[in-house]
Design an enzyme around this catalytic site. Structure first.
Site, PDB file in Angstrom:
ATOM      1  N   ARG A 154     -23.497 -13.404   2.260  1.00 26.78           N
ATOM      2  CA  ARG A 154     -23.450 -12.263   1.317  1.00 26.78           C
ATOM      3  C   ARG A 154     -23.055 -10.950   1.983  1.00 26.78           C
ATOM      4  NH1 ARG A 154     -28.121 -14.940  -0.568  1.00 26.78           N
ATOM      5  NH2 ARG A 154     -27.638 -16.143  -2.440  1.00 26.78           N
ATOM      6  N   LYS A 177     -10.137  -3.129   0.850  1.00 26.02           N
ATOM      7  CA  LYS A 177      -9.630  -4.210  -0.014  1.00 26.02           C
ATOM      8  C   LYS A 177      -9.448  -5.462   0.833  1.00 26.02           C
ATOM      9  CE  LYS A 177      -7.092  -1.816  -3.672  1.00 26.02           C
ATOM     10  NZ  LYS A 177      -5.752  -1.589  -4.257  1.00 26.02           N
ATOM     11  N   GLU A 193       5.698   2.223   3.990  1.00 26.03           N
ATOM     12  CA  GLU A 193       4.402   2.719   3.484  1.00 26.03           C
ATOM     13  C   GLU A 193       4.148   4.151   3.968  1.00 26.03           C
ATOM     14  OE1 GLU A 193       2.624   1.188   1.242  1.00 26.03           O
ATOM     15  OE2 GLU A 193       3.184  -0.933   1.401  1.00 26.03           O
ATOM     16  N   LYS A 245      -4.772   8.272   3.226  1.00 27.43           N
ATOM     17  CA  LYS A 245      -5.358   7.156   2.487  1.00 27.43           C
ATOM     18  C   LYS A 245      -6.866   7.348   2.346  1.00 27.43           C
ATOM     19  CE  LYS A 245      -5.781   2.282   1.686  1.00 27.43           C
ATOM     20  NZ  LYS A 245      -5.293   0.924   1.853  1.00 27.43           N
ATOM     21  N   GLU A 302     -10.737   1.847  -7.083  1.00 27.31           N
ATOM     22  CA  GLU A 302      -9.517   1.966  -7.893  1.00 27.31           C
ATOM     23  C   GLU A 302      -9.787   2.003  -9.395  1.00 27.31           C
ATOM     24  OE1 GLU A 302      -5.938   0.023  -6.221  1.00 27.31           O
ATOM     25  OE2 GLU A 302      -5.444  -0.489  -8.283  1.00 27.31           O
ATOM     26  N   ARG A 332      -6.852   5.972  -7.124  1.00 29.17           N
ATOM     27  CA  ARG A 332      -6.360   5.135  -6.013  1.00 29.17           C
ATOM     28  C   ARG A 332      -5.041   4.448  -6.357  1.00 29.17           C
ATOM     29  NH1 ARG A 332      -9.911   1.275  -1.900  1.00 29.17           N
ATOM     30  NH2 ARG A 332      -8.127   0.362  -0.835  1.00 29.17           N
ATOM     31  N   ASN A 344      -0.189   2.841  -5.125  1.00 30.36           N
ATOM     32  CA  ASN A 344       0.690   1.744  -5.544  1.00 30.36           C
ATOM     33  C   ASN A 344       2.085   2.244  -5.916  1.00 30.36           C
ATOM     34  OD1 ASN A 344      -1.474   0.046  -5.181  1.00 30.36           O
ATOM     35  ND2 ASN A 344      -2.131   0.147  -7.314  1.00 30.36           N
ATOM     36  N   HIS A 374       5.184   0.114  -6.019  1.00 31.83           N
ATOM     37  CA  HIS A 374       4.721  -1.276  -5.924  1.00 31.83           C
ATOM     38  C   HIS A 374       4.959  -2.080  -7.207  1.00 31.83           C
ATOM     39  CE1 HIS A 374       3.000   0.155  -2.242  1.00 31.83           C
ATOM     40  NE2 HIS A 374       2.356  -0.964  -1.992  1.00 31.83           N
ATOM     41  N   HIS A 394       6.548  -5.351  -6.320  1.00 33.22           N
ATOM     42  CA  HIS A 394       5.888  -6.654  -6.527  1.00 33.22           C
ATOM     43  C   HIS A 394       6.769  -7.587  -7.356  1.00 33.22           C
ATOM     44  CE1 HIS A 394       1.567  -5.136  -5.616  1.00 33.22           C
ATOM     45  NE2 HIS A 394       2.067  -5.786  -4.583  1.00 33.22           N
ATOM     46  N   HIS A 396       7.106  -7.159   2.264  1.00 33.45           N
ATOM     47  CA  HIS A 396       6.462  -6.279   1.286  1.00 33.45           C
ATOM     48  C   HIS A 396       7.016  -4.846   1.361  1.00 33.45           C
ATOM     49  CE1 HIS A 396       3.314  -4.603  -1.200  1.00 33.45           C
ATOM     50  NE2 HIS A 396       2.949  -3.786  -0.215  1.00 33.45           N
TER      51      HIS A 396
HETATM   52  P1  NAD Z   1       1.315  -9.995   8.834  1.00 27.60           P
HETATM   53  O1  NAD Z   1      -0.133  -9.877   8.990  1.00 27.60           O
HETATM   54  O2  NAD Z   1       1.866 -11.268   8.314  1.00 27.60           O
HETATM   55  O3  NAD Z   1       2.018  -9.644  10.233  1.00 27.60           O
HETATM   56  C1  NAD Z   1       3.420  -9.726  10.341  1.00 27.60           C
HETATM   57  C2  NAD Z   1       3.844 -10.581  11.532  1.00 27.60           C
HETATM   58  O4  NAD Z   1       3.684  -9.816  12.734  1.00 27.60           O
HETATM   59  C3  NAD Z   1       3.030 -11.834  11.739  1.00 27.60           C
HETATM   60  O5  NAD Z   1       3.879 -12.864  12.135  1.00 27.60           O
HETATM   61  C4  NAD Z   1       2.075 -11.455  12.862  1.00 27.60           C
HETATM   62  O6  NAD Z   1       1.613 -12.561  13.603  1.00 27.60           O
HETATM   63  C5  NAD Z   1       2.936 -10.555  13.689  1.00 27.60           C
HETATM   64  N1  NAD Z   1       2.269  -9.570  14.505  1.00 27.60           N
HETATM   65  C6  NAD Z   1       1.171  -8.851  14.196  1.00 27.60           C
HETATM   66  N2  NAD Z   1       0.952  -7.899  15.111  1.00 27.60           N
HETATM   67  C7  NAD Z   1       1.909  -8.045  16.054  1.00 27.60           C
HETATM   68  C8  NAD Z   1       2.237  -7.346  17.243  1.00 27.60           C
HETATM   69  N3  NAD Z   1       1.561  -6.255  17.623  1.00 27.60           N
HETATM   70  N4  NAD Z   1       3.297  -7.781  17.982  1.00 27.60           N
HETATM   71  C9  NAD Z   1       4.037  -8.830  17.559  1.00 27.60           C
HETATM   72  N5  NAD Z   1       3.802  -9.504  16.419  1.00 27.60           N
HETATM   73  C10 NAD Z   1       2.744  -9.115  15.682  1.00 27.60           C
HETATM   74  O7  NAD Z   1       1.914  -8.849   7.870  1.00 27.60           O
HETATM   75  P2  NAD Z   1       1.459  -7.344   7.592  1.00 27.60           P
HETATM   76  O8  NAD Z   1       2.668  -6.681   7.096  1.00 27.60           O
HETATM   77  O9  NAD Z   1       0.692  -6.772   8.704  1.00 27.60           O
HETATM   78  O10 NAD Z   1       0.417  -7.504   6.385  1.00 27.60           O
HETATM   79  C11 NAD Z   1       0.812  -7.994   5.125  1.00 27.60           C
HETATM   80  C12 NAD Z   1      -0.426  -8.349   4.343  1.00 27.60           C
HETATM   81  O11 NAD Z   1      -1.231  -7.188   4.183  1.00 27.60           O
HETATM   82  C13 NAD Z   1      -0.140  -8.861   2.948  1.00 27.60           C
HETATM   83  O12 NAD Z   1      -0.873 -10.040   2.738  1.00 27.60           O
HETATM   84  C14 NAD Z   1      -0.638  -7.749   2.030  1.00 27.60           C
HETATM   85  O13 NAD Z   1      -1.103  -8.228   0.795  1.00 27.60           O
HETATM   86  C15 NAD Z   1      -1.737  -7.154   2.861  1.00 27.60           C
HETATM   87  N6  NAD Z   1      -2.058  -5.752   2.513  1.00 27.60           N
HETATM   88  C16 NAD Z   1      -3.350  -5.443   2.299  1.00 27.60           C
HETATM   89  C17 NAD Z   1      -3.707  -4.154   1.994  1.00 27.60           C
HETATM   90  C18 NAD Z   1      -5.141  -3.792   1.793  1.00 27.60           C
HETATM   91  O14 NAD Z   1      -5.414  -2.664   1.377  1.00 27.60           O
HETATM   92  N7  NAD Z   1      -6.057  -4.683   2.082  1.00 27.60           N
HETATM   93  C19 NAD Z   1      -2.722  -3.145   1.909  1.00 27.60           C
HETATM   94  C20 NAD Z   1      -1.409  -3.497   2.168  1.00 27.60           C
HETATM   95  C21 NAD Z   1      -1.068  -4.813   2.460  1.00 27.60           C
HETATM   96  N1  GLY Z   2      -2.795  -0.684  -0.545  1.00 30.04           N
HETATM   97  C1  GLY Z   2      -3.282   0.053  -1.656  1.00 30.04           C
HETATM   98  C2  GLY Z   2      -4.758   0.292  -1.600  1.00 30.04           C
HETATM   99  O1  GLY Z   2      -5.405   0.040  -0.620  1.00 30.04           O
HETATM  100  O2  GLY Z   2      -5.298   0.714  -2.564  1.00 30.04           O
END
Ligand code: NAD
Ligand code: GLY
Length: 310
Positions: free
Chosen positions: A126, A148, A190, A232, A242, A246, A250, A253, A257, A270
């Site tokens: 939990r 998130k 971003e 942020k 949100e 918040r 987006n 987006h 999306h 993305h």
């Molecule tokens: P990712 O986590 O897939 O990383 C991209 C690639 O880079 C991967 O292959 C990873 O292994 C590699 N990598 C990571 N760090 C590295 C480094 N320092 N050197 C070399 N390679 C490295 O992609 P991302 O763009 O970081 O994240 C995308 C995800 O984030 C999506 O699933 C999206 O939905 C999520 N997201 C979440 C939020 C949130 O608020 N929680 C906001 C935006 C995006």
């Molecule tokens: N990535 C948008 C948010 O965190 O709300």
């Protein structure tokens, strides 16, 4: 002489936490973790790509904190593994190893690792504490901050999840040096977004320092990541779950999306889709008379200079 670093406090009452941004900060990890208070054990969630680059540094820093090596949980690399099956594997490994309420989970990687590990931390027993060590630009400026967490379903991305704020975020901007160029550029989208919605000075900084931004200059990127996190945090503090405001995060987006979905999440990263979405959104605003056309032209020029043209 240590490199410049910035601390941003996210003020959310008892869920407040620090986001530390700086070049080489992973070397300070042990002291930052110790400041979190007592932990019974540490679990490190990462993937093979990131572990090969930064695992040794991080694992070494963790050992003195809990008095034993961390339990390392490697998940497969890729958005397609951000699902319940991977989450279950994290649950089972953690529970088999005897996770308890005093366990600290550490997420080392990009947004995929962070979202999965964050959701595991939100739900295991939990809720246990999670520290984020984001290693992509997108995760440093966006995904690691704000709480998130979640996984994808066949109906869409991030449809199952929870809000669960981290206890600490530590963004080492030196890790950006190993990021594939395409991933780095996608993260910049971003940053452009923050400039568009909240900070014209940040937008202008990107315009004037394009070469340093493209070269991932560590000092400049520390400033840019910290500013993005501040922006942020300012939104999350006012609308954590949100209910309204918040949604400004987006920007770009909606169309972004749709483009990702229509192309099966394979053609565009993305951030690349968000770049197209921002241009589309500004186009609509200009068309209905809510935005000066010159802003649309500046946006397109900046995105093109960053290698984010359609
Ligand atoms: P990712 O986590 O897939 O990383 C991209 C690639 O880079 C991967 O292959 C990873 O292994 C590699 N990598 C990571 N760090 C590295 C480094 N320092 N050197 C070399 N390679 C490295 O992609 P991302 O763009 O970081 O994240 C995308 C995800 O984030 C999506 O699933 C999206 O939905 C999520 N997201 C979440 C939020 C949130 O608020 N929680 C906001 C935006 C995006
Ligand atoms: N990535 C948008 C948010 O965190 O709300």
């Amino acid at each position: 002489v240590s490199a410049p670093s910035h601390g941003v406090r996210v003020e959310l009452g008892e869920r407040s936490y620090d986001v530390c941004v700086g070049a080489g900060l992973l070397d300070d990890l042990a002291s930052k973790l110790t400041a979190l208070g007592a932990v019974t054990s540490v679990m490190l969630v990462t993937n093979p790509t990131v572990r090969a680059l930064y695992g040794a540094t991080v694992e070494q820093a963790i050992e003195p904190v809990s008095g034993k090596p961390p339990l390392v949980i490697e998940i497969r690399d890729g958005e397609r593994f951000k699902n319940l099956a991977t989450l279950e594997s994290i649950y089972d490994t953690a529970l088999d190893a005897g996770v308890d309420r005093g366990t600290l989970l550490i997420a080392l990687g990009g947004g995929v690792v962070g979202d999965l590990a964050g959701f595991a931390a939100a739900t295991l027993l939990r809720g246990i504490r999670v520290a984020m060590l984001p290693t992509t630009l997108l995760a440093q400026v966006d995904a690691s901050v704000g709480g998130k967490t979640g996984v994808n379903r066949r109906q869409g991305k991030n449809l199952v999840g929870a809000f669960h704020q981290p206890s600490l975020v530590l963004a080492d901007t030196l890790t950006l040096a190993t990021l594939p160029a395409r991933e780095y550029r996608a993260g910049l989208a971003e940053v452009v977004k923050y400039g568009m919605i909240l900070d014209s000075d940040l937008f202008a900084l990107l315009e004037t320092r394009i070469d340093d931004v493209t070269a991932a200059d560590a000092t400049l990127m520390t400033e840019i990541v910290a500013r993005s996190v501040e922006l942020k945090a300012g939104i999350v503090e006012r609308d954590e779950t949100e209910s309204g405001l918040r949604a400004v995060l987006n920007f770009g987006h909606t169309v972004g999306h749709a483009i990702e979905q229509a192309t099966g999440y394979t053609r565009y990263l993305h951030g690349e889709a968000v770049a197209i979405g921002m241009v589309a959104a500004v186009g609509v605003s200009v068309a209905v008379g809510n935005c000066d056309p010159s802003l649309g032209r500046r946006l397109e020029k900046l995105l093109a200079a960053l290698g984010l043209e359609k």
